[in-house]
Design a protein around this motif. Sequence first.
Motif, PDB file in Angstrom:
ATOM      1  N   GLU A 124       2.510  -5.107 -17.752  1.00  0.00           N
ATOM      2  CA  GLU A 124       1.875  -5.284 -17.042  1.00  0.00           C
ATOM      3  C   GLU A 124       0.929  -6.747 -16.063  1.00  0.00           C
ATOM      4  N   LYS A 125       0.649  -6.994 -17.103  1.00  0.00           N
ATOM      5  CA  LYS A 125      -0.056  -8.081 -17.566  1.00  0.00           C
ATOM      6  C   LYS A 125       0.946  -9.121 -16.172  1.00  0.00           C
ATOM      7  N   ARG A 126       1.940  -9.638 -16.504  1.00  0.00           N
ATOM      8  CA  ARG A 126       2.680 -10.558 -15.198  1.00  0.00           C
ATOM      9  C   ARG A 126       3.225 -10.164 -14.174  1.00  0.00           C
ATOM     10  N   GLY A 127       3.286  -7.903 -14.299  1.00  0.00           N
ATOM     11  CA  GLY A 127       2.978  -7.287 -12.842  1.00  0.00           C
ATOM     12  C   GLY A 127       5.145  -7.158 -12.215  1.00  0.00           C
ATOM     13  N   LEU A 128       5.081  -6.295 -11.743  1.00  0.00           N
ATOM     14  CA  LEU A 128       6.177  -5.804 -11.251  1.00  0.00           C
ATOM     15  C   LEU A 128       5.816  -5.323  -9.027  1.00  0.00           C
ATOM     16  N   LYS A 129       7.604  -6.282  -8.984  1.00  0.00           N
ATOM     17  CA  LYS A 129       7.413  -6.513  -7.655  1.00  0.00           C
ATOM     18  C   LYS A 129       8.674  -5.472  -8.230  1.00  0.00           C
ATOM     19  N   ILE A 130       8.745  -4.146  -6.924  1.00  0.00           N
ATOM     20  CA  ILE A 130       9.741  -3.603  -6.908  1.00  0.00           C
ATOM     21  C   ILE A 130      10.711  -2.825  -5.043  1.00  0.00           C
ATOM     22  N   GLU A 131      11.913  -3.657  -5.281  1.00  0.00           N
ATOM     23  CA  GLU A 131      12.578  -3.638  -4.002  1.00  0.00           C
ATOM     24  C   GLU A 131      12.842  -2.600  -3.344  1.00  0.00           C
ATOM     25  N   LEU A 132      13.183  -2.137  -2.482  1.00  0.00           N
ATOM     26  CA  LEU A 132      13.642  -0.980  -1.749  1.00  0.00           C
ATOM     27  C   LEU A 132      14.953  -1.802  -0.806  1.00  0.00           C
ATOM     28  N   THR A 169      13.434  -4.104   6.867  1.00  0.00           N
ATOM     29  CA  THR A 169      13.573  -2.866   7.338  1.00  0.00           C
ATOM     30  C   THR A 169      13.814  -3.296   9.265  1.00  0.00           C
ATOM     31  N   ASN A 170      15.165  -2.800   9.724  1.00  0.00           N
ATOM     32  CA  ASN A 170      15.204  -2.976  11.221  1.00  0.00           C
ATOM     33  C   ASN A 170      14.447  -2.665  11.967  1.00  0.00           C
ATOM     34  N   GLY A 171      13.607  -1.703  11.207  1.00  0.00           N
ATOM     35  CA  GLY A 171      12.532  -1.615  12.335  1.00  0.00           C
ATOM     36  C   GLY A 171      12.371  -0.351  13.042  1.00  0.00           C
ATOM     37  N   SER A 172      13.816   0.123  13.804  1.00  0.00           N
ATOM     38  CA  SER A 172      13.935   1.238  14.531  1.00  0.00           C
ATOM     39  C   SER A 172      13.731   2.625  13.997  1.00  0.00           C
ATOM     40  N   LEU A 191       3.756   3.870   4.161  1.00  0.00           N
ATOM     41  CA  LEU A 191       4.230   2.497   3.400  1.00  0.00           C
ATOM     42  C   LEU A 191       2.916   1.437   3.470  1.00  0.00           C
ATOM     43  N   TYR A 192       1.816   2.097   3.781  1.00  0.00           N
ATOM     44  CA  TYR A 192       0.483   1.041   3.912  1.00  0.00           C
ATOM     45  C   TYR A 192      -0.274   1.686   2.946  1.00  0.00           C
ATOM     46  N   VAL A 193      -0.001   2.866   2.725  1.00  0.00           N
ATOM     47  CA  VAL A 193      -1.120   3.778   1.472  1.00  0.00           C
ATOM     48  C   VAL A 193      -0.503   3.235   0.211  1.00  0.00           C
ATOM     49  N   ASN A 194       0.952   2.870   0.233  1.00  0.00           N
ATOM     50  CA  ASN A 194       1.686   3.150  -0.623  1.00  0.00           C
ATOM     51  C   ASN A 194       1.742   1.615  -1.318  1.00  0.00           C
ATOM     52  N   ASN A 195       1.113   0.768  -1.302  1.00  0.00           N
ATOM     53  CA  ASN A 195       1.268  -0.598  -1.442  1.00  0.00           C
ATOM     54  C   ASN A 195       2.415  -1.348  -1.373  1.00  0.00           C
ATOM     55  N   PHE A 196       3.328  -1.212  -0.247  1.00  0.00           N
ATOM     56  CA  PHE A 196       4.409  -1.662   0.076  1.00  0.00           C
ATOM     57  C   PHE A 196       4.048  -3.236   1.087  1.00  0.00           C
ATOM     58  N   GLY A 197       5.129  -4.213   1.509  1.00  0.00           N
ATOM     59  CA  GLY A 197       5.110  -5.714   1.410  1.00  0.00           C
ATOM     60  C   GLY A 197       6.459  -4.940   2.517  1.00  0.00           C
ATOM     61  N   ARG A 251      -1.366  -6.889   8.793  1.00  0.00           N
ATOM     62  CA  ARG A 251      -1.595  -8.676   9.001  1.00  0.00           C
ATOM     63  C   ARG A 251      -2.571  -8.735   7.817  1.00  0.00           C
ATOM     64  N   PRO A 252      -3.595  -8.074   8.020  1.00  0.00           N
ATOM     65  CA  PRO A 252      -4.659  -9.397   7.475  1.00  0.00           C
ATOM     66  C   PRO A 252      -4.555  -9.264   6.281  1.00  0.00           C
ATOM     67  N   GLN A 253      -3.952  -8.182   5.697  1.00  0.00           N
ATOM     68  CA  GLN A 253      -3.278  -8.756   3.743  1.00  0.00           C
ATOM     69  C   GLN A 253      -2.595 -10.215   3.512  1.00  0.00           C
ATOM     70  N   GLY A 254      -1.918  -9.834   4.298  1.00  0.00           N
ATOM     71  CA  GLY A 254      -0.310 -10.372   4.320  1.00  0.00           C
ATOM     72  C   GLY A 254       0.833  -9.916   3.757  1.00  0.00           C
ATOM     73  N   ARG A 255       0.818  -8.370   4.412  1.00  0.00           N
ATOM     74  CA  ARG A 255       1.831  -7.770   3.646  1.00  0.00           C
ATOM     75  C   ARG A 255       2.681  -6.792   5.109  1.00  0.00           C
ATOM     76  N   ILE A 256       3.108  -7.963   6.107  1.00  0.00           N
ATOM     77  CA  ILE A 256       4.328  -8.045   6.935  1.00  0.00           C
ATOM     78  C   ILE A 256       4.976  -8.781   7.228  1.00  0.00           C
ATOM     79  N   SER A 257       5.896  -9.036   7.819  1.00  0.00           N
ATOM     80  CA  SER A 257       6.499 -10.472   8.560  1.00  0.00           C
ATOM     81  C   SER A 257       7.895  -9.942   9.476  1.00  0.00           C
ATOM     82  N   PHE A 258       7.741 -11.040  10.739  1.00  0.00           N
ATOM     83  CA  PHE A 258       9.566 -10.727  10.575  1.00  0.00           C
ATOM     84  C   PHE A 258      10.263 -11.745  10.454  1.00  0.00           C
ATOM     85  N   ASN A 259      10.923 -11.382   9.735  1.00  0.00           N
ATOM     86  CA  ASN A 259      12.552 -12.152   9.895  1.00  0.00           C
ATOM     87  C   ASN A 259      13.996 -12.315  10.475  1.00  0.00           C
TER      88      ASN A 259
END
Length: 221
Positions: free
Chosen positions: A53-61, A97-100, A110-116, A151-159
């Motif tokens: 937990e101290k190091r943290g965990l990132k989970i990618e789907l 995601t392709n966003g479609s 996605l917002y409330v479940n802490n997703f980037g 965007r204000p939380q730095g949790r989204i980008s366009f790739n």
Amino acid sequence: KSADVQTLKIQLGLSCNYACDYCSQRFVERPPETSKKDIDAFIDKLSNLKFDEKRGLKIELWGGEPLVYWKTLKPLVEALHQHFAHWWHKPYFSMITNGSLLTDDICHWLYVNNFGIAISHDGPGQHVRGPDPLDDPEKKRVILDFYRKMRPQGRISFNSMLSKQNSSRRAIYDWFVNLTGDPNVVLGEGAIVDAYDDGGMANVLATKAEHFAFRKQAFND
């Protein structure tokens, strides 16, 4: 690759609602599809791994397109939240995601479940990739509303991927600034597409002249 895990990558499957011209998965043999019935067995396997937990965990789907697997993805994430419920510093989730398939309800979840979230879109070169969800006014509204919320939380980008027909990072940046109204729009990826088949070969830099032209353009951009 290790039992001592800081990033947990979960491959939901390779199915996608798009068939982009240069996608590396277009002709990959499809493995068995995941479903809700696989979740309990997957969660049980986490006991074989070490998390800190101290190091943290990132989970990618991952997909394919992850949201094709919404009926599996949603209860899976809820099960993962339950598994780490005793952590004060919760795991961070991410997804490309392709966003479609985004809807207002999915975006809220996605917002409330802490997703980037990274939305794969090639800006002015999207026609090279494939269909454009932004051509649908309602889908465009959903995506832009979601961007402005995250965007204000730095949790989204366009790739955006670069290709022979979409080689200017500056043009891509200008296109997304015009789309979002955000001069600090967050862009990810930025690599030249890899060639896996004829579709990929049609979009790579093939000659020395093309490579030199790209270098000059990249420098000027």
